[in-house]
Design an enzyme around this catalytic site. Structure first.
Site, short mmCIF file in Angstrom:
data_model
loop_
_atom_site.label_atom_id
_atom_site.label_comp_id
_atom_site.label_asym_id
_atom_site.label_seq_id
_atom_site.Cartn_x
_atom_site.Cartn_y
_atom_site.Cartn_z
N HIS A 161 -6.79 4.96 -5.22
CA HIS A 161 -7.29 4.60 -4.16
C HIS A 161 -8.77 3.79 -4.06
CE1 HIS A 161 -9.26 8.16 -1.97
NE2 HIS A 161 -9.09 8.63 -2.88
N SER A 195 -8.78 11.49 -6.97
CA SER A 195 -10.11 10.15 -6.68
C SER A 195 -11.35 10.27 -7.74
CB SER A 195 -10.44 10.64 -4.91
OG SER A 195 -9.35 10.69 -4.33
#
Lengths: 69, 238
Positions: free
Chosen positions: B141, B118
């Site tokens: 994501h 992330s």
């Protein structure tokens, strides 16, 4: 606050508020160290925050060491 | 000088010695020589404005930012290695760290070990040269939001802009194209309960996200190379 992480919110925030009081940041020999407050008034090293790699070789900053302050 | 004077003087000398021992007691610990390369470890969660519960290992950005300034100012420090093993965390704290690393004038090399998920992705690409060990993974994501939402369109727009900042940073500091990064971010079927992609070591290099596959040895060689070329450039100016 927006967290960008694959972890679930519940995995990050599981403890109660009083858990926060146990840990604090302090300086040991001029280096910032994260410590756990022990019941007898001493502190136990949790994490050393230093960018100098040699600091990690010195014994007073090893995790688990007891610090009197 | 009388005898009593002499003994008094001796006593004074001794007491000052005792004072020194008391004051400096443990100062005889041998000090290691200063390292010209410093290490910044980005571990666990990246903590932002809200302090995370103590069971989380956290990277405290309010302590790391001044350390980065100290590294920039200290003439003895010639290079910085960033070690990453993070599950992500606060977007703004992560972007702050990334921008600080990217704007350092000294050579920087990052090594992704274990995971750089992330918000760990922009931090990894912020260095001059980035490495990933073959077994490390990076989860890419979309940014999510949990909890109460007031004003859905506005919140959506805010989140979209936040995501755009991350995408902009990553694409401008690495060789991955915006289209490719977005397609990885919104890919279906790779993560069991989520959209996105889990990129493993070699694939991250193929996509252009990370510069090379390698560990400590490669990182040190690259950093020393950059330090040397920096010295040559400085010599030419003088």
């Amino acid at each position: 606050m927006i967290l960008y992480t694959p972890l679930d919110h519940n995995d990050i925030f599981t403890t109660t508020q009083d858990q926060y009081k146990k840990q604090k940041m302090m300086e040991v020999e001029g280096r910032p160290v994260l410590v756990n407050c022990l019941p007898d008034g001493t502190y136990q090293v949790v994490q050393l925050l230093s960018t100098n790699p040699h600091d990690y070789l010195e014994s007073p900053f090893q995790p688990g060491e007891i610090v009197n302050n | 000088m009388s005898k009593s004077d002499k003994s008094q003087e001796e006593e004074q000398k001794q007491s000052s010695l005792v004072d020194k021992i008391q004051q400096l007691g443990q100062s005889s610990i041998p000090t290691a020589p200063d390292s010209n390369i410093h290490v910044l470890s980005i571990i666990g969660q990246i903590e932002g404005h809200v302090q995370l519960p103590p069971q989380n290992k956290t990277t405290k950005y309010e302590h790391l930012l001044p350390q980065l300034i100290a590294i920039e100012q200290n003439p003895k420090i010639e290079g910085l290695i960033i070690l990453l093993n993070t599950v992500g965390g606060d977007v703004e704290a992560g972007l702050a760290l990334s921008e600080m690393i990217a704007s350092l004038s000294k050579p920087t090399v990052s090594v992704v070990l274990g995971g750089g998920h992330s918000i760990g992705v922009p931090i990894a690409v912020a260095a001059n040269h980035s490495f990933i060990v073959p077994s490390a993974t990076m989860t890419i994501h979309p940014i999510r939001l949990t909890g109460l939402v007031i004003g859905v369109p506005q919140t959506f727009e805010y989140l979209d802009k936040m995501q755009e900042r991350v995408i902009q940073f990553v694409t401008s500091h690495s060789n991955v194209s915006e289209e490719k990064f977005k397609s990885l971010m919104f890919e279906k079927g790779n993560l069991t309960r989520d959209i996105g992609t889990n990129v493993v070591g070699k694939d991250a290099v193929e996509f252009g996200l990370i510069d090379a596959v390698g560990g400590v040895k490669e990182a040190m060689i690259e950093l020393n190379k950059q330090i040397d070329s920096n010295k040559v450039n400085e010599g030419m100016i003088q």
